[in-house]
Design a protein around this motif. Structure first.
Motif, PDB file in Angstrom:
ATOM      1  N   GLY A  26      63.911  23.829  70.462  1.00 54.96           N
ATOM      2  CA  GLY A  26      63.700  22.557  71.281  1.00 54.96           C
ATOM      3  C   GLY A  26      64.468  22.941  72.373  1.00 54.96           C
ATOM      4  N   LEU A  27      65.096  24.026  72.759  1.00 57.20           N
ATOM      5  CA  LEU A  27      65.965  24.416  74.151  1.00 57.20           C
ATOM      6  C   LEU A  27      64.895  25.106  74.992  1.00 57.20           C
TER       7      LEU A  27
ATOM      8  N   PHE B  57      67.859  20.401  76.459  1.00 56.51           N
ATOM      9  CA  PHE B  57      67.021  19.994  75.194  1.00 56.51           C
ATOM     10  C   PHE B  57      65.623  19.473  76.137  1.00 56.51           C
ATOM     11  N   ALA B  58      64.476  20.247  75.745  1.00 55.57           N
ATOM     12  CA  ALA B  58      63.092  20.149  76.377  1.00 55.57           C
ATOM     13  C   ALA B  58      62.023  19.781  75.305  1.00 55.57           C
ATOM     14  N   GLY B  59      62.583  19.627  73.818  1.00 56.62           N
ATOM     15  CA  GLY B  59      61.421  19.191  72.842  1.00 56.62           C
ATOM     16  C   GLY B  59      62.401  18.951  71.717  1.00 56.62           C
ATOM     17  N   PRO B  60      61.789  18.730  70.559  1.00 58.61           N
ATOM     18  CA  PRO B  60      62.348  18.332  69.356  1.00 58.61           C
ATOM     19  C   PRO B  60      63.614  19.330  68.909  1.00 58.61           C
ATOM     20  N   VAL B  61      64.466  18.800  68.556  1.00 56.92           N
ATOM     21  CA  VAL B  61      65.743  19.864  68.039  1.00 56.92           C
ATOM     22  C   VAL B  61      65.116  20.263  66.633  1.00 56.92           C
ATOM     23  N   THR B  62      65.280  21.841  66.446  1.00 55.27           N
ATOM     24  CA  THR B  62      65.192  22.184  65.214  1.00 55.27           C
ATOM     25  C   THR B  62      66.142  23.045  64.825  1.00 55.27           C
TER      26      THR B  62
ATOM     27  N   LEU C 239      74.627  19.589  76.248  1.00 60.48           N
ATOM     28  CA  LEU C 239      73.514  19.848  77.009  1.00 60.48           C
ATOM     29  C   LEU C 239      72.732  18.995  77.488  1.00 60.48           C
ATOM     30  N   GLU C 240      72.010  19.111  78.454  1.00 61.20           N
ATOM     31  CA  GLU C 240      71.450  18.082  79.310  1.00 61.20           C
ATOM     32  C   GLU C 240      70.010  17.721  78.445  1.00 61.20           C
ATOM     33  N   ASP C 241      69.855  16.405  78.133  1.00 58.40           N
ATOM     34  CA  ASP C 241      68.871  15.992  77.489  1.00 58.40           C
ATOM     35  C   ASP C 241      67.522  15.547  78.231  1.00 58.40           C
ATOM     36  N   ARG C 242      66.652  16.540  78.097  1.00 56.09           N
ATOM     37  CA  ARG C 242      65.410  16.019  78.923  1.00 56.09           C
ATOM     38  C   ARG C 242      64.132  15.616  78.072  1.00 56.09           C
ATOM     39  N   TYR C 243      64.599  15.365  76.793  1.00 58.04           N
ATOM     40  CA  TYR C 243      63.691  15.207  75.681  1.00 58.04           C
ATOM     41  C   TYR C 243      63.743  13.810  75.138  1.00 58.04           C
ATOM     42  N   TYR C 244      64.993  13.604  74.571  1.00 53.72           N
ATOM     43  CA  TYR C 244      65.121  12.451  73.581  1.00 53.72           C
ATOM     44  C   TYR C 244      65.385  11.242  74.695  1.00 53.72           C
ATOM     45  N   HIS C 245      66.222  11.096  75.636  1.00 55.68           N
ATOM     46  CA  HIS C 245      66.505  10.216  76.465  1.00 55.68           C
ATOM     47  C   HIS C 245      67.274   9.104  75.755  1.00 55.68           C
ATOM     48  N   ASP C 246      67.731   9.410  74.706  1.00 52.38           N
ATOM     49  CA  ASP C 246      68.531   8.514  73.568  1.00 52.38           C
ATOM     50  C   ASP C 246      69.721   9.223  72.830  1.00 52.38           C
ATOM     51  N   GLU C 247      70.664   8.776  73.398  1.00 53.96           N
ATOM     52  CA  GLU C 247      71.940   9.387  72.487  1.00 53.96           C
ATOM     53  C   GLU C 247      72.062   9.664  71.298  1.00 53.96           C
ATOM     54  N   LYS C 248      71.754   8.530  70.680  1.00 52.51           N
ATOM     55  CA  LYS C 248      71.849   8.452  69.167  1.00 52.51           C
ATOM     56  C   LYS C 248      70.722   9.417  68.535  1.00 52.51           C
ATOM     57  N   ALA C 249      69.671   9.309  69.114  1.00 48.53           N
ATOM     58  CA  ALA C 249      68.601  10.088  68.511  1.00 48.53           C
ATOM     59  C   ALA C 249      68.741  11.564  68.774  1.00 48.53           C
ATOM     60  N   LEU C 250      69.354  11.927  69.884  1.00 49.66           N
ATOM     61  CA  LEU C 250      69.783  13.290  69.976  1.00 49.66           C
ATOM     62  C   LEU C 250      70.993  13.572  68.852  1.00 49.66           C
TER      63      LEU C 250
END
Length: 403
Positions: A88-89, A147-152, A191-202
């Motif tokens: 997801g990076l 972060f550009a997609g779902p984290v796996t 790292l910069e979050d460009r996918y979730y835009h939600d701290e808890k979700a990330l």
């Protein structure tokens, strides 16, 4: 504690062999095969485990030699390894350590600014920008992902390799106890979050992904050390300085994420590393340990490692004066030698520090350690000399405490 003595350990990163440094560079450049690279790691791990055993370190590791470092061999490498283990990076050319972006927080809405915009750096700008000041040390500029997609989790083969090599080296050298460091969800989330835009979700996504790494380590019977400098260091990365209440709310999200990732893992196989960053700076804007220690102790771990000898935090042994702060089954793992000075601590000083902690929480609840990782922070000769002093100091303290 075994046989009525104080055990010794360290925080993880140890000076890399020259062969490993060169192999990391070649891997980054695409000039070495995976088999050749793994062979260098295997040989280096055997060497570093043998040396720890010879010095007398009780709870050893593999020096973090399996943590791929993007060609860097310095303190920035401690989290770079996770770039290769998380899906997801998306890689960028931006270096978060050098990036000068100024991010400002608002009441109730904490946002981390760039590393170079830290409040400590703003106060000592000239010292930080002077290449001869020794503040930042030798650091290689490397690009950081976003972060550009779902984290796996995609690092199964790497962490299994690290586990297998450490276990084999322990067996070869007759070592009973070993640990392995892994990044905490909150530290990875910087790292910069460009996918979730939600701290808890990330944070939750990172917890679920990294739990795979954590379980691989503990399923092998090794101690998992969670590297979580975000719990203390991040305070300095917030502009303007937040209220303590706002920071503690921000911190709780990260504590909760750690515990989410530890579900199903026995606390006795987990220790938490708390530090204020490894760079050789003034650290005048560090948050006091007292302000965060109780939240840190909420982590489902049996051991807690923290800086206790750096000039900025050596006085904070006092946090353990509070009765009942340390719960049953929990141990403290204070740093008795510092990564921020080239002076090698005298064994008697180390022993005095150990005895002080032992008098507060009981000698059975103290393991002697280092403030932070020594690899890349100190010259190789000095780093190993500090570990030798640590074991010598523990022996003096053990004699004083147990006779």
């Amino acid at each position: 504690m075994t046989n009525n003595r104080i055990l010794t350990t360290h925080v993880g990163s140890l000076p890399r062999t020259q062969a490993l440094i060169e192999a990391n560079k070649k891997r980054y450049q695409g000039n070495i095969s995976e088999d050749e690279f793994n062979l260098v790691i295997e040989q280096s791990v055997n060497e570093v485990v043998k040396r720890q055993k010879e010095i007398g370190i009780d709870i050893i590791n593999e020096g973090e030699y399996g943590h791929i470092t993007s060609g860097a061999v310095d303190f920035g490498a401690w989290w770079n390894y996770s770039f290769y283990r998380l899906g997801g990076l998306e890689m960028t050319d931006e270096d978060r350590w050098a990036k000068a972006e100024k991010v400002r927080s608002e009441p109730g809405k904490i946002k981390l600014t760039s590393f170079s915009d830290r409040r400590d750096r703003a106060l000592f700008r000239e010292a930080y920008e002077d290449p001869d000041s020794g503040v930042l040390g030798n650091r290689t500029a490397v690009g950081n992902p976003v972060f550009a997609g779902p984290v796996t989790y995609i690092g199964q083969s790497q962490v299994q390799r690290d586990v297998d090599l450490l276990k084999a080296a322990m067996d070869k050298n007759g070592v009973e106890q070993g640990f392995m460091a892994a990044i905490s969800p909150g530290s990875a989330a910087r790292l910069e979050d460009r996918y979730y835009h939600d701290e808890k979700a990330l944070l939750n996504a990172l917890a679920d992904a990294l739990s795979i790494e954590y379980k691989t380590i503990t399923d092998a019977g090794l101690i998992l050390q969670l590297d979580a400098p975000d719990l203390a260091e991040a305070w300095n990365q917030i502009h303007p300085e937040p209220t303590l209440s706002d920071f503690q709310d921000w911190l709780q999200l990260r504590i909760d994420a750690i515990n989410r990732a530890l579900v199903g893992i026995k606390p006795e196989l987990v220790r938490l590393h708390i530090c204020w960053g490894s760079w050789h700076g003034p650290h005048t804007t560090d948050i006091p340990f007292e302000a965060i220690v109780d939240q840190c102790l909420q982590v489902n771990a049996s051991g807690f490692t923290f800086e206790a000898s750096s000039p900025r935090h050596a006085h904070e042994w006092r946090v353990w004066e509070k009765p009942g702060r340390l719960k049953a089954g929990q141990k403290i793992i204070p740093g008795l030698v510092s990564h921020s000075t080239n002076a090698v601590e005298h064994p008697q000083l180390i022993a005095d520090r150990i005895v002080k902690f032992a008098e507060l929480v009981g000698p059975e609840n103290v393991i002697a350690s280092t403030d932070c990782g020594l690899g890349g922070r100190l010259h190789e000769q000095i780093a190993w000399a500090k570990l030798e002093a640590l074991t010598a100091g523990a022996a003096i303290a053990s004699k004083q405490l147990f006779g």
